[in-house]
Design a protein around this motif. Sequence first.
Motif, PDB file in Angstrom:
ATOM      1  N   UNK A  24     -14.152  -6.971   8.495  1.00 57.42           N
ATOM      2  CA  UNK A  24     -14.551  -6.154   7.328  1.00 57.42           C
ATOM      3  C   UNK A  24     -15.972  -5.600   7.490  1.00 57.42           C
ATOM      4  N   UNK A  25     -16.871  -6.388   8.085  1.00 60.47           N
ATOM      5  CA  UNK A  25     -18.255  -5.910   8.227  1.00 60.47           C
ATOM      6  C   UNK A  25     -18.324  -4.710   9.178  1.00 60.47           C
ATOM      7  N   UNK A  26     -17.430  -4.640  10.151  1.00 52.68           N
ATOM      8  CA  UNK A  26     -17.444  -3.519  11.103  1.00 52.68           C
ATOM      9  C   UNK A  26     -16.915  -2.241  10.445  1.00 52.68           C
ATOM     10  N   UNK A  27     -15.942  -2.386   9.552  1.00 53.21           N
ATOM     11  CA  UNK A  27     -15.378  -1.230   8.825  1.00 53.21           C
ATOM     12  C   UNK A  27     -15.075  -1.691   7.390  1.00 53.21           C
ATOM     13  N   UNK A  28     -16.053  -1.542   6.490  1.00 56.22           N
ATOM     14  CA  UNK A  28     -15.891  -2.091   5.132  1.00 56.22           C
ATOM     15  C   UNK A  28     -14.665  -1.597   4.364  1.00 56.22           C
ATOM     16  N   UNK A  29     -14.104  -0.447   4.743  1.00 54.17           N
ATOM     17  CA  UNK A  29     -12.893   0.022   4.056  1.00 54.17           C
ATOM     18  C   UNK A  29     -11.784  -1.025   4.155  1.00 54.17           C
ATOM     19  N   UNK A  30     -11.845  -1.859   5.194  1.00 56.35           N
ATOM     20  CA  UNK A  30     -10.805  -2.887   5.378  1.00 56.35           C
ATOM     21  C   UNK A  30     -10.675  -3.808   4.166  1.00 56.35           C
ATOM     22  N   UNK A  31     -11.774  -3.984   3.441  1.00 57.65           N
ATOM     23  CA  UNK A  31     -11.739  -4.877   2.271  1.00 57.65           C
ATOM     24  C   UNK A  31     -10.780  -4.362   1.199  1.00 57.65           C
ATOM     25  N   UNK A  32     -10.457  -3.061   1.275  1.00 61.63           N
ATOM     26  CA  UNK A  32      -9.649  -2.459   0.204  1.00 61.63           C
ATOM     27  C   UNK A  32      -8.241  -2.074   0.654  1.00 61.63           C
ATOM     28  N   UNK A  33      -7.914  -2.359   1.908  1.00 61.87           N
ATOM     29  CA  UNK A  33      -6.562  -2.038   2.414  1.00 61.87           C
ATOM     30  C   UNK A  33      -5.620  -3.167   2.021  1.00 61.87           C
ATOM     31  N   UNK A  34      -5.398  -3.288   0.749  1.00 59.98           N
ATOM     32  CA  UNK A  34      -4.724  -4.419   0.123  1.00 59.98           C
ATOM     33  C   UNK A  34      -3.559  -3.918  -0.714  1.00 59.98           C
ATOM     34  N   UNK A  35      -2.602  -4.826  -1.014  1.00 65.38           N
ATOM     35  CA  UNK A  35      -1.499  -4.420  -1.897  1.00 65.38           C
ATOM     36  C   UNK A  35      -2.005  -3.777  -3.176  1.00 65.38           C
ATOM     37  N   UNK A  36      -1.255  -2.804  -3.612  1.00 66.57           N
ATOM     38  CA  UNK A  36      -1.456  -1.928  -4.786  1.00 66.57           C
ATOM     39  C   UNK A  36      -2.391  -0.744  -4.505  1.00 66.57           C
ATOM     40  N   UNK A  63       0.871  -1.186   0.000  1.00 63.54           N
ATOM     41  CA  UNK A  63       0.000   0.000   0.000  1.00 63.54           C
ATOM     42  C   UNK A  63       0.906   1.234   0.000  1.00 63.54           C
ATOM     43  N   UNK A  64       0.639   2.156  -0.913  1.00 65.07           N
ATOM     44  CA  UNK A  64       1.498   3.344  -1.055  1.00 65.07           C
ATOM     45  C   UNK A  64       0.761   4.587  -0.564  1.00 65.07           C
ATOM     46  N   UNK A  65       1.461   5.405   0.209  1.00 63.50           N
ATOM     47  CA  UNK A  65       0.860   6.662   0.685  1.00 63.50           C
ATOM     48  C   UNK A  65       1.426   7.842  -0.094  1.00 63.50           C
ATOM     49  N   UNK A  66       0.548   8.746  -0.507  1.00 68.68           N
ATOM     50  CA  UNK A  66       0.941  10.008  -1.163  1.00 68.68           C
ATOM     51  C   UNK A  66       0.457  11.116  -0.238  1.00 68.68           C
ATOM     52  N   UNK A  67       1.396  11.874   0.318  1.00 71.65           N
ATOM     53  CA  UNK A  67       1.010  12.910   1.277  1.00 71.65           C
ATOM     54  C   UNK A  67       1.161  14.295   0.648  1.00 71.65           C
ATOM     55  N   UNK A 101      -7.550   3.948  -5.744  1.00 68.44           N
ATOM     56  CA  UNK A 101      -7.103   5.054  -4.897  1.00 68.44           C
ATOM     57  C   UNK A 101      -8.071   5.204  -3.730  1.00 68.44           C
ATOM     58  N   UNK A 102      -7.538   5.484  -2.551  1.00 66.49           N
ATOM     59  CA  UNK A 102      -8.350   5.943  -1.431  1.00 66.49           C
ATOM     60  C   UNK A 102      -7.934   7.384  -1.165  1.00 66.49           C
ATOM     61  N   UNK A 103      -8.860   8.317  -1.346  1.00 65.49           N
ATOM     62  CA  UNK A 103      -8.541   9.732  -1.171  1.00 65.49           C
ATOM     63  C   UNK A 103      -9.217  10.251   0.099  1.00 65.49           C
ATOM     64  N   UNK A 104      -8.407  10.696   1.046  1.00 63.52           N
ATOM     65  CA  UNK A 104      -8.950  11.172   2.327  1.00 63.52           C
ATOM     66  C   UNK A 104      -8.190  12.414   2.780  1.00 63.52           C
ATOM     67  N   UNK A 105      -8.881  13.263   3.536  1.00 61.38           N
ATOM     68  CA  UNK A 105      -8.172  14.417   4.086  1.00 61.38           C
ATOM     69  C   UNK A 105      -8.631  14.678   5.518  1.00 61.38           C
ATOM     70  N   UNK A 106      -7.699  15.205   6.306  1.00 63.06           N
ATOM     71  CA  UNK A 106      -8.020  15.581   7.680  1.00 63.06           C
ATOM     72  C   UNK A 106      -7.616  14.529   8.691  1.00 63.06           C
ATOM     73  N   UNK A 107      -7.461  14.986   9.927  1.00 60.78           N
ATOM     74  CA  UNK A 107      -6.977  14.073  10.969  1.00 60.78           C
ATOM     75  C   UNK A 107      -8.050  13.065  11.389  1.00 60.78           C
ATOM     76  N   UNK A 108      -9.341  13.423  11.282  1.00 62.41           N
ATOM     77  CA  UNK A 108     -10.397  12.475  11.681  1.00 62.41           C
ATOM     78  C   UNK A 108     -10.354  11.231  10.792  1.00 62.41           C
TER      79      UNK A 108
END
Length: 237
Positions: free
Chosen positions: A218-230, A12-16, A197-204
């Motif tokens: 994953x059911x508690x926080x569906x974003x987990x399904x996409x926290x995958x390589x690439x 997973x790559x971060x662009x800040x 891409x996951x695009x997010x802004x802010x500390x929250x």
Amino acid sequence: MAISELKLPQGVTAHEYRTPALLADGLANDVAEQLRTAISARGEATLVVSGGRSPVAFFQQLAKQGLDWSSVTITLADERWVPVEHADSNAGLLKQHLLQGPAAKAKFLSLYSAAANLEDAAEQADRLLVELPGIDVLVLGMGDDGHTASLFPDSPNLGDALAPDGTRRCWPMLAPTVPHQRLTMSRALLATAKYTVLSISGSAKLTTLSAALASDDVAAMPIRAFLQPTLEIYWCP
Ligand SMILES: O=C1O[C@H](COP(=O)(O)O)[C@@H](O)[C@H](O)[C@H]1O
């Protein structure tokens, strides 16, 4: 906290970026480049974007990009079940901020239809999405509760919509906030994207991401399904 302080999964790559405007510009450049590459390779490109409050500046920057928009199909990862004229319509947001100028030549596939009920609308969108020629670029957002697209924790149908090998493309969902009735692409369809891409802004949102990385329900926080390589995460304070 900054995104560099999080331990992201391998691959997973971060662009800040320092500001939302710089993020919008950087993301628009990168997405446009991916679309150009797809057009060069296949003669067409497909872009799937998210709605909500955050993506407006990105849409405006992307609309300014020089590319063969007539070869691009655009649709939404999720939609509120309201007509395009409604203030909460994601299609309305796109028409106002992305499908402008040369970008208006793109083909837009709308998930919304004025069906008898939400379930029928989802079935109609499901049939429409058969036309989607594969997803080249997917831009996801994330809510403070860890939902992405309209995959909301506790919604009826969430288990089916999150099935990794599900065959249905679109599901009716219920959001905790108005408008409650939503249409979402399934996890299985979203996962077919070549560039995500996951695009997010802010500390929250960073706090939410940090919580998502700490467990694997994953059911508690569906974003987990996409926290995958690439996955490419774009973040700014
Ligand atoms: O309701 C939604 O929320 C998320 C996040 O939206 P944001 O405005 O906080 O960025 C969005 O990704 C999703 O598509 C939308 O339906």
